[in-house]
Design an enzyme around this catalytic site. Sequence first.
Site, PDB file in Angstrom:
ATOM      1  N   ASP A   8       0.861  -1.167   0.000  1.00  0.00           N
ATOM      2  CA  ASP A   8       0.000   0.000   0.000  1.00  0.00           C
ATOM      3  C   ASP A   8       0.908   1.230   0.000  1.00  0.00           C
ATOM      4  OD1 ASP A   8      -2.228   1.686   0.341  1.00  0.00           O
ATOM      5  OD2 ASP A   8      -2.095   1.549   2.520  1.00  0.00           O
ATOM      6  N   ASP A 173      -1.978  -0.869   5.865  1.00  0.00           N
ATOM      7  CA  ASP A 173      -2.347  -0.459   7.221  1.00  0.00           C
ATOM      8  C   ASP A 173      -3.847  -0.534   7.470  1.00  0.00           C
ATOM      9  OD1 ASP A 173      -2.722   1.786   5.439  1.00  0.00           O
ATOM     10  OD2 ASP A 173      -3.044   3.022   7.217  1.00  0.00           O
TER      11      ASP A 173
END
Length: 212
Positions: A8, A173
Amino acid sequence: MIRTIIFDLGGVILTLDQSQAVRRFLALGLSDAEQRLDPYTQQGIFGDLEAGMIDAETFRQELGKLVGREVTFQECCHAWQGYAKELPQRNLDLLKRLKAEGYRLVLLSNTNPYMMEWVDSPRFDGKGHGIRYYMDACYLSFEMKVMKPDETFFRRVLMAEQISPSECLFVDDGPRNVAAASQVGLRTFCPANGADWTTEIYEYLQENAPLR
């Protein structure tokens, strides 16, 4: 064996600061910016932009209608890029190390053209390199026209990379994104936004010797 690490962008490579982005959109005149902006998945024209349903110019025009005045491309860039609090050098160093160790590095991000105006430019790392210098491939929501946590995003990346999910580690996350990736069969690692994950990641890779 883990062959590919899928990262990410915001919250992992970059440290996110939603409150800074909210302040910048408020400064543009968007009075309900806090309700419109989300740490992980956007709604309304913000979500439409990141999902590729509208382009950057349409977003700029629609934002202008919301704030009651015309806003410029650069104003939009400045506001969106408020999400980026910090780009830790340790993260960039680790990406280069992982590449040297033989892993294929892939970016999979919910993002938009205004954020990528910086991330994809030589200004990104302050040393003349954009994100693609550190990655072997980038899959961006506004280009793919699908957003995490939709499992379709992960499946399309796996198909494009021609790799089995068991050979991938996904680092994000967002708990919802990690859960969706797990459903597809990816191994996952969910560090907290801003955490130093550069040592801990090897706990997820140590059972699988890197390619040489």
